[in-house]
Design a protein around this motif. Structure first.
Motif, PDB file in Angstrom:
ATOM      1  N   LYS A 105      34.377  37.046   9.827  1.00 20.76           N
ATOM      2  CA  LYS A 105      35.418  38.033  10.122  1.00 20.76           C
ATOM      3  C   LYS A 105      34.834  39.242  10.849  1.00 20.76           C
ATOM      4  CE  LYS A 105      38.668  36.850   6.487  1.00 20.76           C
ATOM      5  NZ  LYS A 105      39.333  37.281   5.260  1.00 20.76           N
TER       6      LYS A 105
ATOM      7  N   ILE B 286      34.262  38.287  14.500  1.00 20.26           N
ATOM      8  CA  ILE B 286      35.547  38.222  15.227  1.00 20.26           C
ATOM      9  C   ILE B 286      36.050  39.620  15.513  1.00 20.26           C
ATOM     10  CG2 ILE B 286      37.970  37.551  15.012  1.00 20.26           C
ATOM     11  CD1 ILE B 286      36.892  35.041  13.479  1.00 20.26           C
ATOM     12  N   ALA B 287      35.936  40.522  14.566  1.00 19.65           N
ATOM     13  CA  ALA B 287      36.388  41.899  14.777  1.00 19.65           C
ATOM     14  C   ALA B 287      35.603  42.556  15.906  1.00 19.65           C
ATOM     15  CB  ALA B 287      36.237  42.698  13.476  1.00 19.65           C
ATOM     16  N   LYS B 288      34.305  42.297  15.977  1.00 22.54           N
ATOM     17  CA  LYS B 288      33.475  42.861  17.044  1.00 22.54           C
ATOM     18  C   LYS B 288      33.866  42.282  18.399  1.00 22.54           C
ATOM     19  CE  LYS B 288      29.619  43.953  14.077  1.00 22.54           C
ATOM     20  NZ  LYS B 288      28.249  43.654  13.671  1.00 22.54           N
ATOM     21  N   LEU B 289      34.186  40.996  18.438  1.00 23.87           N
ATOM     22  CA  LEU B 289      34.621  40.385  19.690  1.00 23.87           C
ATOM     23  C   LEU B 289      35.927  40.993  20.185  1.00 23.87           C
ATOM     24  CD1 LEU B 289      33.857  36.608  19.067  1.00 23.87           C
ATOM     25  CD2 LEU B 289      32.818  38.082  20.791  1.00 23.87           C
ATOM     26  N   ARG B 290      36.791  41.320  19.272  1.00 27.30           N
ATOM     27  CA  ARG B 290      38.085  41.910  19.650  1.00 27.30           C
ATOM     28  C   ARG B 290      37.937  43.305  20.249  1.00 27.30           C
ATOM     29  NH1 ARG B 290      41.467  39.738  14.462  1.00 27.30           N
ATOM     30  NH2 ARG B 290      41.824  37.663  15.314  1.00 27.30           N
TER      31      ARG B 290
END
Length: 50
Positions: free
Chosen positions: A41, A44-48
């Protein structure tokens, strides 16, 4: 290593603490890093943010 990853330590910070070289730290990661839902998670948050 899992605790260091959860604390969002960088690789240089992590291998400085555990006393391995970069190559050795990567081998440790391959064998011992728990692939947790929390780490996924976080990634994914960093990618966003890109």
């Amino acid at each position: 290593m899992t605790m260091l990853a959860k604390a969002e330590c960088t690789m240089p910070e992590s291998y400085s603490i555990i006393g391995h070289t970069l190559v050795g730290a990567n081998k440790v990661l391959e064998n011992y890093l728990a692939r947790t839902n929390l780490l996924a998670k976080s990634a994914i948050a960093k990618l966003r943010l890109l």
